[in-house]
Write a protein that holds these residues in place. Sequence first.
Motif, PDB file in Angstrom:
ATOM      1  N   ALA A   1      -4.598  -7.162   7.049  1.00 11.10           N
ATOM      2  CA  ALA A   1      -5.444  -8.302   7.411  1.00 11.10           C
ATOM      3  C   ALA A   1      -6.682  -8.451   6.531  1.00 11.10           C
ATOM      4  CB  ALA A   1      -5.867  -8.183   8.875  1.00 11.10           C
ATOM      5  N   GLU A   2      -7.049  -7.398   5.807  1.00  8.06           N
ATOM      6  CA  GLU A   2      -8.254  -7.449   4.985  1.00  8.06           C
ATOM      7  C   GLU A   2      -7.926  -7.047   3.555  1.00  8.06           C
ATOM      8  OE1 GLU A   2     -11.472  -5.194   6.663  1.00  8.06           O
ATOM      9  OE2 GLU A   2     -10.689  -5.505   8.677  1.00  8.06           O
ATOM     10  N   PRO A   3      -8.694  -7.547   2.586  1.00  6.60           N
ATOM     11  CA  PRO A   3      -8.491  -7.109   1.203  1.00  6.60           C
ATOM     12  C   PRO A   3      -8.678  -5.595   1.090  1.00  6.60           C
ATOM     13  CG  PRO A   3      -9.902  -9.037   1.261  1.00  6.60           C
ATOM     14  CD  PRO A   3      -9.736  -8.575   2.690  1.00  6.60           C
ATOM     15  N   GLY A   4      -7.812  -4.960   0.364  1.00  9.11           N
ATOM     16  CA  GLY A   4      -7.900  -3.520   0.167  1.00  9.11           C
ATOM     17  C   GLY A   4      -6.945  -2.722   1.037  1.00  9.11           C
ATOM     18  N   LEU A   5      -6.329  -3.358   2.040  1.00 10.64           N
ATOM     19  CA  LEU A   5      -5.354  -2.660   2.872  1.00 10.64           C
ATOM     20  C   LEU A   5      -3.966  -2.916   2.310  1.00 10.64           C
ATOM     21  CD1 LEU A   5      -6.719  -3.457   6.437  1.00 10.64           C
ATOM     22  CD2 LEU A   5      -7.149  -1.440   5.017  1.00 10.64           C
ATOM     23  N   VAL A   6      -3.187  -1.846   2.142  1.00 12.10           N
ATOM     24  CA  VAL A   6      -1.886  -1.944   1.503  1.00 12.10           C
ATOM     25  C   VAL A   6      -0.845  -1.166   2.310  1.00 12.10           C
ATOM     26  CG1 VAL A   6      -0.596  -1.404  -0.613  1.00 12.10           C
ATOM     27  CG2 VAL A   6      -2.994  -2.012  -0.760  1.00 12.10           C
ATOM     28  N   VAL A   7       0.343  -1.723   2.416  1.00 16.98           N
ATOM     29  CA  VAL A   7       1.478  -0.997   2.973  1.00 16.98           C
ATOM     30  C   VAL A   7       2.448  -0.753   1.822  1.00 16.98           C
ATOM     31  CG1 VAL A   7       3.371  -1.022   4.623  1.00 16.98           C
ATOM     32  CG2 VAL A   7       1.194  -2.080   5.234  1.00 16.98           C
ATOM     33  N   VAL A   8       2.769   0.515   1.578  1.00 18.91           N
ATOM     34  CA  VAL A   8       3.673   0.879   0.494  1.00 18.91           C
ATOM     35  C   VAL A   8       4.944   1.434   1.120  1.00 18.91           C
ATOM     36  CG1 VAL A   8       4.011   2.365  -1.515  1.00 18.91           C
ATOM     37  CG2 VAL A   8       1.737   1.449  -1.019  1.00 18.91           C
ATOM     38  N   GLU A   9       6.081   0.838   0.795  1.00 16.18           N
ATOM     39  CA  GLU A   9       7.355   1.358   1.264  1.00 16.18           C
ATOM     40  C   GLU A   9       8.008   2.127   0.121  1.00 16.18           C
ATOM     41  OE1 GLU A   9       8.382  -1.602   4.900  1.00 16.18           O
ATOM     42  OE2 GLU A   9       9.634  -1.740   3.130  1.00 16.18           O
ATOM     43  N   ILE A  10       8.329   3.371   0.394  1.00 16.95           N
ATOM     44  CA  ILE A  10       8.885   4.274  -0.608  1.00 16.95           C
ATOM     45  C   ILE A  10      10.362   4.493  -0.287  1.00 16.95           C
ATOM     46  CG2 ILE A  10       8.750   6.604  -1.574  1.00 16.95           C
ATOM     47  CD1 ILE A  10       5.768   6.569  -0.429  1.00 16.95           C
TER      48      ILE A  10
ATOM     49  N   THR B   1      -5.181   7.512   3.176  1.00 19.14           N
ATOM     50  CA  THR B   1      -3.795   7.195   3.506  1.00 19.14           C
ATOM     51  C   THR B   1      -3.434   7.828   4.841  1.00 19.14           C
ATOM     52  OG1 THR B   1      -3.281   7.294   1.151  1.00 19.14           O
ATOM     53  CG2 THR B   1      -1.428   7.347   2.648  1.00 19.14           C
ATOM     54  N   ALA B   2      -2.734   7.087   5.675  1.00 20.69           N
ATOM     55  CA  ALA B   2      -2.264   7.645   6.936  1.00 20.69           C
ATOM     56  C   ALA B   2      -1.264   8.762   6.656  1.00 20.69           C
ATOM     57  CB  ALA B   2      -1.609   6.554   7.788  1.00 20.69           C
ATOM     58  N   ALA B   3      -1.295   9.787   7.478  1.00 14.96           N
ATOM     59  CA  ALA B   3      -0.375  10.909   7.315  1.00 14.96           C
ATOM     60  C   ALA B   3       1.069  10.454   7.502  1.00 14.96           C
ATOM     61  CB  ALA B   3      -0.709  11.993   8.325  1.00 14.96           C
ATOM     62  N   ALA B   4       1.948  11.034   6.726  1.00 15.14           N
ATOM     63  CA  ALA B   4       3.379  10.741   6.841  1.00 15.14           C
ATOM     64  C   ALA B   4       4.080  12.034   7.229  1.00 15.14           C
ATOM     65  CB  ALA B   4       3.928  10.221   5.521  1.00 15.14           C
ATOM     66  N   ASP B   5       4.901  11.978   8.275  1.00 21.95           N
ATOM     67  CA  ASP B   5       5.548  13.201   8.729  1.00 21.95           C
ATOM     68  C   ASP B   5       7.065  13.103   8.860  1.00 21.95           C
ATOM     69  OD1 ASP B   5       5.552  11.475  10.843  1.00 21.95           O
ATOM     70  OD2 ASP B   5       4.666  12.870  12.274  1.00 21.95           O
TER      71      ASP B   5
ATOM     72  N   ALA C   1       3.862   4.076   3.784  1.00 15.63           N
ATOM     73  CA  ALA C   1       2.507   4.610   3.679  1.00 15.63           C
ATOM     74  C   ALA C   1       1.508   3.474   3.884  1.00 15.63           C
ATOM     75  CB  ALA C   1       2.296   5.236   2.302  1.00 15.63           C
ATOM     76  N   TYR C   2       0.500   3.749   4.690  1.00 17.37           N
ATOM     77  CA  TYR C   2      -0.581   2.797   4.939  1.00 17.37           C
ATOM     78  C   TYR C   2      -1.787   3.279   4.152  1.00 17.37           C
ATOM     79  CZ  TYR C   2       2.579   1.616   8.685  1.00 17.37           C
ATOM     80  OH  TYR C   2       3.699   1.255   9.390  1.00 17.37           O
ATOM     81  N   VAL C   3      -2.234   2.464   3.199  1.00 14.70           N
ATOM     82  CA  VAL C   3      -3.266   2.882   2.252  1.00 14.70           C
ATOM     83  C   VAL C   3      -4.471   1.956   2.357  1.00 14.70           C
ATOM     84  CG1 VAL C   3      -3.736   3.349  -0.183  1.00 14.70           C
ATOM     85  CG2 VAL C   3      -1.412   3.627   0.704  1.00 14.70           C
TER      86      VAL C   3
ATOM     87  N   LEU D   1      -7.378   1.004   0.038  1.00 14.95           N
ATOM     88  CA  LEU D   1      -7.917   1.105  -1.326  1.00 14.95           C
ATOM     89  C   LEU D   1      -9.439   1.063  -1.353  1.00 14.95           C
ATOM     90  CD1 LEU D   1      -5.406  -1.202  -3.216  1.00 14.95           C
ATOM     91  CD2 LEU D   1      -5.344   1.282  -2.971  1.00 14.95           C
ATOM     92  N   ARG D   2     -10.052   0.645  -0.246  1.00 11.36           N
ATOM     93  CA  ARG D   2     -11.514   0.599  -0.185  1.00 11.36           C
ATOM     94  C   ARG D   2     -12.104   2.000  -0.063  1.00 11.36           C
ATOM     95  NH1 ARG D   2     -11.523  -3.144   4.998  1.00 11.36           N
ATOM     96  NH2 ARG D   2     -10.285  -1.335   5.546  1.00 11.36           N
ATOM     97  N   GLN D   3     -11.284   2.974   0.274  1.00  8.35           N
ATOM     98  CA  GLN D   3     -11.749   4.345   0.452  1.00  8.35           C
ATOM     99  C   GLN D   3     -11.137   5.248  -0.614  1.00  8.35           C
ATOM    100  OE1 GLN D   3     -11.754   5.881   4.482  1.00  8.35           O
ATOM    101  NE2 GLN D   3     -11.461   3.808   5.268  1.00  8.35           N
ATOM    102  N   ALA D   4     -11.588   5.067  -1.829  1.00  4.48           N
ATOM    103  CA  ALA D   4     -11.090   5.890  -2.934  1.00  4.48           C
ATOM    104  C   ALA D   4     -11.616   7.305  -2.778  1.00  4.48           C
ATOM    105  CB  ALA D   4     -11.537   5.304  -4.262  1.00  4.48           C
TER     106      ALA D   4
END
Length: 77
Positions: free
Chosen positions: A10-19, A40-44, A59-61, A63-66
Amino acid sequence: MRPIHEALVAEPGLVVVEIAAADDETAFAFHEVIASRWATAAADRTPRDPGQPGVRLRAYVDLRQALGISAEGDAVR
């Protein structure tokens, strides 16, 4: 995989990456690289789609929190 919920981007800098990877080890290794650079949210787990090769990981990333990288190559928050 479930659809991406609008609030997750919903906001600039939020990314969903599908691997998509051949195996769990590869998927988690790539996730680790992303997580070493940004919040990045933990992946288990890596779900498998019936009848499809390999595994998937989402993965939920933020980018505003480098994250910084220490002299030893470790992520520093």
